[in-house]
Scaffold this motif. Structure first.
Motif, mmCIF file in Angstrom:
data_model
loop_
_atom_site.group_PDB
_atom_site.id
_atom_site.type_symbol
_atom_site.label_atom_id
_atom_site.label_comp_id
_atom_site.label_asym_id
_atom_site.label_seq_id
_atom_site.Cartn_x
_atom_site.Cartn_y
_atom_site.Cartn_z
ATOM 1 N N SER A 165 -17.270 -21.048 -5.558
ATOM 2 C CA SER A 165 -18.719 -20.312 -4.950
ATOM 3 C C SER A 165 -18.015 -20.067 -3.053
ATOM 4 O O SER A 165 -18.317 -18.801 -2.443
ATOM 5 C CB SER A 165 -19.624 -21.428 -4.539
ATOM 6 O OG SER A 165 -21.039 -20.839 -3.708
ATOM 7 N N HIS A 166 -16.976 -20.724 -3.064
ATOM 8 C CA HIS A 166 -16.461 -20.164 -1.918
ATOM 9 C C HIS A 166 -15.643 -19.101 -0.996
ATOM 10 O O HIS A 166 -15.161 -18.329 -0.817
ATOM 11 C CB HIS A 166 -15.514 -21.851 -1.373
ATOM 12 C CG HIS A 166 -15.252 -21.403 -0.002
ATOM 13 N ND1 HIS A 166 -13.730 -20.811 -0.006
ATOM 14 C CD2 HIS A 166 -15.348 -21.672 0.894
ATOM 15 C CE1 HIS A 166 -13.696 -20.592 1.720
ATOM 16 N NE2 HIS A 166 -13.897 -21.109 2.098
ATOM 17 N N ARG A 167 -14.786 -19.042 -2.712
ATOM 18 C CA ARG A 167 -14.275 -17.235 -2.814
ATOM 19 C C ARG A 167 -15.066 -16.412 -2.747
ATOM 20 O O ARG A 167 -14.701 -15.555 -2.178
ATOM 21 C CB ARG A 167 -13.580 -17.174 -4.486
ATOM 22 C CG ARG A 167 -12.315 -18.887 -4.362
ATOM 23 C CD ARG A 167 -11.667 -18.638 -5.376
ATOM 24 N NE ARG A 167 -10.936 -19.191 -5.235
ATOM 25 C CZ ARG A 167 -9.366 -18.780 -6.469
ATOM 26 N NH1 ARG A 167 -9.821 -18.475 -7.979
ATOM 27 N NH2 ARG A 167 -8.785 -19.996 -6.627
ATOM 28 N N CYS A 226 -25.465 -10.484 -5.989
ATOM 29 C CA CYS A 226 -24.205 -10.249 -5.406
ATOM 30 C C CYS A 226 -23.458 -9.244 -6.557
ATOM 31 O O CYS A 226 -23.088 -8.791 -6.198
ATOM 32 C CB CYS A 226 -22.952 -11.857 -5.456
ATOM 33 S SG CYS A 226 -23.574 -12.827 -3.962
ATOM 34 N N GLU A 227 -23.875 -9.377 -7.650
ATOM 35 C CA GLU A 227 -22.841 -7.764 -8.420
ATOM 36 C C GLU A 227 -24.404 -7.490 -8.096
ATOM 37 O O GLU A 227 -23.638 -5.787 -8.471
ATOM 38 C CB GLU A 227 -24.145 -9.240 -10.152
ATOM 39 C CG GLU A 227 -23.547 -10.080 -10.829
ATOM 40 C CD GLU A 227 -23.945 -9.567 -12.123
ATOM 41 O OE1 GLU A 227 -22.802 -10.911 -12.572
ATOM 42 O OE2 GLU A 227 -24.749 -10.376 -12.422
ATOM 43 N N GLU A 256 -15.235 -13.036 -11.107
ATOM 44 C CA GLU A 256 -15.665 -15.056 -9.858
ATOM 45 C C GLU A 256 -16.824 -15.028 -10.353
ATOM 46 O O GLU A 256 -17.860 -16.120 -10.472
ATOM 47 C CB GLU A 256 -15.630 -15.123 -8.616
ATOM 48 C CG GLU A 256 -13.896 -15.159 -8.878
ATOM 49 C CD GLU A 256 -13.458 -14.806 -7.014
ATOM 50 O OE1 GLU A 256 -11.738 -15.249 -6.422
ATOM 51 O OE2 GLU A 256 -13.861 -14.835 -6.158
ATOM 52 N N ILE A 257 -17.719 -14.034 -10.120
ATOM 53 C CA ILE A 257 -19.174 -14.508 -10.215
ATOM 54 C C ILE A 257 -19.912 -14.828 -11.799
ATOM 55 O O ILE A 257 -20.979 -15.455 -12.418
ATOM 56 C CB ILE A 257 -20.292 -13.492 -10.242
ATOM 57 C CG1 ILE A 257 -19.623 -12.775 -8.447
ATOM 58 C CG2 ILE A 257 -21.879 -13.429 -10.156
ATOM 59 C CD1 ILE A 257 -20.504 -11.508 -7.896
ATOM 60 N N GLY A 258 -19.598 -13.843 -12.955
ATOM 61 C CA GLY A 258 -19.454 -14.224 -14.377
ATOM 62 C C GLY A 258 -19.139 -15.612 -14.604
ATOM 63 O O GLY A 258 -19.394 -16.527 -15.213
ATOM 64 N N ARG A 259 -17.563 -16.360 -14.200
ATOM 65 C CA ARG A 259 -17.463 -17.450 -14.614
ATOM 66 C C ARG A 259 -17.948 -18.632 -13.811
ATOM 67 O O ARG A 259 -18.834 -19.372 -14.331
ATOM 68 C CB ARG A 259 -15.634 -17.655 -13.444
ATOM 69 C CG ARG A 259 -15.064 -19.180 -13.649
ATOM 70 C CD ARG A 259 -14.934 -19.231 -15.516
ATOM 71 N NE ARG A 259 -14.351 -18.066 -16.475
ATOM 72 C CZ ARG A 259 -13.137 -18.161 -16.836
ATOM 73 N NH1 ARG A 259 -12.235 -19.212 -15.868
ATOM 74 N NH2 ARG A 259 -12.989 -17.119 -16.861
#
Length: 671
Positions: A165-167, A226-227, A256-259
């Motif tokens: 989330s930070h990334r 975000c996506e 990163e969003i998917g993970r």
């Protein structure tokens, strides 16, 4: 398998992973594409665990101990996700590790998996039905974990969620994204909002536990936003230009969003079956991406694919201008090519004079390349065309059109109509170059001999030029293929700089230069800047091709390698100079053989450049390699058969209805 499970049951708390490696080795089929055999073995393991709950408990405990000892946190946040180093540093790292592999870390679960997996394991791991993995996980009964073991796993997942989330929040403020979507540079940005919401969600989970009334639904909605923002940036990039860095950042954020969504689903209060399905998908993904961790081609394929697509679209747009729809446009193509013929003949003469000037090799190479480059730029600025540069443009346009035809109609006559148009347009362009270059060369050399008593080409040089065009007694056809590679690359360079001109806003930046404004005036310099911005790709592509033609031959001479170039237009001009220098005294056999050599050189120029451009364009729109080869073969066969069909059908492959359909498809493809 039963023996290994019994050995694990004897000491389930052991941290030794040798038995786990042996068990995984028994699941691996003999051939990596034998998914059925792998599925049978995985199903057999699940049946053993279901029949012997004690073995399942022992295997579960061994797996948990292994996870606790090898830090799964890094695996969750890094595997299958591009690093934050950036494209250049990541590419350099992968190249170094290809040359000298890194030393494994004994405490890293990711390094342990790298040692466990073999090339090709991805095929059978990802190829099996996911329900088999779910069955295996269900047989292990992870719901029976001890409170201590459950808390440690939950802490690992929580830490991974916070890190991802930070990334994502940091990546959402990347200047590349903000340039295309300035609205993201605000507190209301979903990239920032998701971090705040997920932090609150995790804090509530730590204090009260997860409940159906207090789940991650709002955080998941923000991640979807975000996506959507990334999709919006990608769409705008088709207008505002794209870069490798932008594709790298947007691809990494998407991964990163998917993970993060997978891990949030693991934290939600959902039925056990749903959690097992999510976990099975995550395990398969982590195992599948291990082999591409240090793969250079995988990185290039992931990050440059969108840039290649954008470049191909610029090339396709230019290629649309080289396909005639009617007789009037065909004659316009012929006139543009004919206009380039005399310039090509002059360029060929200058090259002959430079080669006999006795300059140093490096100086000679520079001036020969400069001669070609300036000549091609002049041809481009006068709106003339070099015929052999067209295939690299029309091939990409043809891919766009063929994919639309394939998706919208099965009419074979429509396909034949389009290929016929491409062929006729190309032939008219070649004839314009060929005839005018040859005629101009003959006229120049004859006029120089008659008026000035000056012979540009000596008889010995003329014989050498004739020998170079022999299709069977020299490497002329191979050299023509080398020139075809340059034609293809010039198309790529042209598309790249067209995209760069838009992305870097070259015209606006040039217009701000003070010095040129003082020299030529603000209005004139503004027009020059606009012209460069609109035509940077064409200029750069022609400059590249010019120096390519000049450098390749010199490289072959300096290294002793069989490298040189043969180009149909320059070959026809050289033929004209040689024929006049020999007082038009060639025997019919030599004349016909040389003519055939010129035509075959043109054929090789066209087929190599067209084939490479067509294949790359297919890959740029993500058509699989096998399908790409088939599509390429059909297109090349269609072009080869086109002249026969045109003769048989008396010059027309298009019915009125088919012609109208093709015109509509061409218009949409060029857009």
């Amino acid at each position: 398998m039963k023996d290994i499970l019994e050995q694990i049951a004897e000491d389930p708390a052991s941290g030794d992973t040798a038995l786990l490696q042996r068990l995984f080795g028994l699941l691996r089929p003999r051939y990596s594409d034998d998914v059925e055999a792998a599925a049978m073995r995985l199903e057999a393991l699940a049946e053993l665990l279901e029949a012997q709950p004690s073995h399942a408990d022992a295997l579960r405990e061994r797996l948990i101990n292994m996870l606790n000892q090898r830090r799964p946190f890094r695996l969750l946040i890094d595997a299958g996700i591009l690093s934050e180093r950036g494209f250049r540093l990541e590419l350099g790292r992968r190249i170094r590790y290809k040359l000298l592999p890194p030393a494994p870390n004994s405490d890293s679960l990711r390094d342990w998996l790298d040692g466990l997996l073999r090339p090709g394991d991805r095929q059978w791991i990802a190829g099996m039905d996911q329900s088999l993995w779910v069955r295996l996980l269900a047989a292990l009964h992870f719901e029976k974990l001890s409170p201590e073991g459950y808390d440690r796993l939950q802490d690992t997942i929580t830490t991974a969620i916070r890190s991802l989330s930070h990334r994502i929040a940091s990546g959402g403020l990347n200047p590349e994204l903000l340039r295309l979507d300035p609205s993201l540079d605000a507190h209301a940005s979903p990239f920032l909002s998701q971090y705040e919401e997920i932090s609150c969600f995790l804090n509530r989970c730590q204090e009260y536990g997860v409940s159906s009334d207090d789940d991650a639904a709002h955080a998941l909605v923000l991640l979807e936003q975000c996506e959507e923002a990334l999709d919006r940036v990608r769409r705008r990039a088709h207008v505002a230009g794209i870069s490798v860095e932008l594709t790298y950042v947007s691809t990494r954020l998407g991964q990163e969003i998917g993970r993060l969504k997978q891990l949030l689903h693991m934290m939600e209060d959902r039925p056990l079956a749903d959690k097992l399905t999510t976990l099975a998908g995550l395990i398969v993904e982590l195992l599948s991406v291990s082999e591409s961790r240090h793969d250079v081609r995988a990185l290039l394929r992931t990050t440059t694919g969108r840039l290649a697509n954008r470049i191909s679209q610029h090339v396709a747009h230019a290629g649309g201008h080289y396909v005639a729809e009617n007789r009037k446009e065909l004659w316009a193509i012929f006139r543009a090519a004919a206009g380039a013929g005399p310039i090509i003949a002059i360029m060929a003469l200058i090259k002959i004079l430079l080669m006999s000037a006795g300059m140093a090799p490096l100086t000679q190479t520079f001036f020969v390349g400069l001669n070609y480059a300036l000549g091609f730029v002049v041809i481009y600025m006068l709106h003339f065309t070099v015929a052999t540069k067209q295939p690299a443009m029309t091939a990409t346009f043809m891919v766009n059109t063929l994919t639309r035809i394939r998706g919208s109609s099965t009419d074979k006559r429509m396909l034949g109509c389009f290929i016929g148009r491409v062929f006729k347009s190309q032939m008219m362009s070649i004839l314009g170059n060929l005839l005018l270059a040859f005629a101009t060369a003959v006229a120049l050399s004859y006029g120089a001999a008659w008026l000035l008593d000056w012979h540009p080409v000596s008889p010995d040089e003329a014989l050498h030029l004739i020998e170079e065009l022999d299709p069977f007694g020299s490497l002329a056809l191979f050299y023509a293929g080398v020139a075809g590679i340059g034609l293809f690359l010039s198309g790529i360079v042209s598309g790249y700089y067209d995209n760069k001109a838009v992305y870097e806003r070259i015209a606006e930046r040039l217009a701000r230069l003070r010095g040129p404004q003082r020299l030529v005036g603000g209005r004139i310099w503004k027009r020059v800047a606009d012209y460069i911005g609109d035509h940077l790709g064409g200029i750069a592509g022609n400059v590249f091709f010019g120096f390519y033609l000049g450098i390749v031959g010199a490289l072959g001479f300096l290294t002793g390698l069989p490298l040189d170039i043969r180009h149909i237009a320059f070959s026809s001009a050289n033929f004209g100079y040689a024929w006049q220098a020999l007082d038009f005294a060639l025997t019919p056999k030599v004349f016909l053989l040389t003519t055939a050599g010129v035509l075959l050189i043109g054929f090789m120029n066209l087929m190599v450049s067209f084939g490479l451009a067509f294949y790359v364009a297919l890959r740029a729109i993500n058509i699989p390699p096998l399908a790409a080869r088939r599509q390429l073969g059909r297109a090349l066969l269609g072009l080869l058969v086109a002249p026969v069909r045109l003769i048989v059908q008396r010059g027309d492959l298009c019915s009125e209805a088919a012609a109208e359909k093709v015109a509509n498809v061409q218009e949409s493809a060029s857009k």
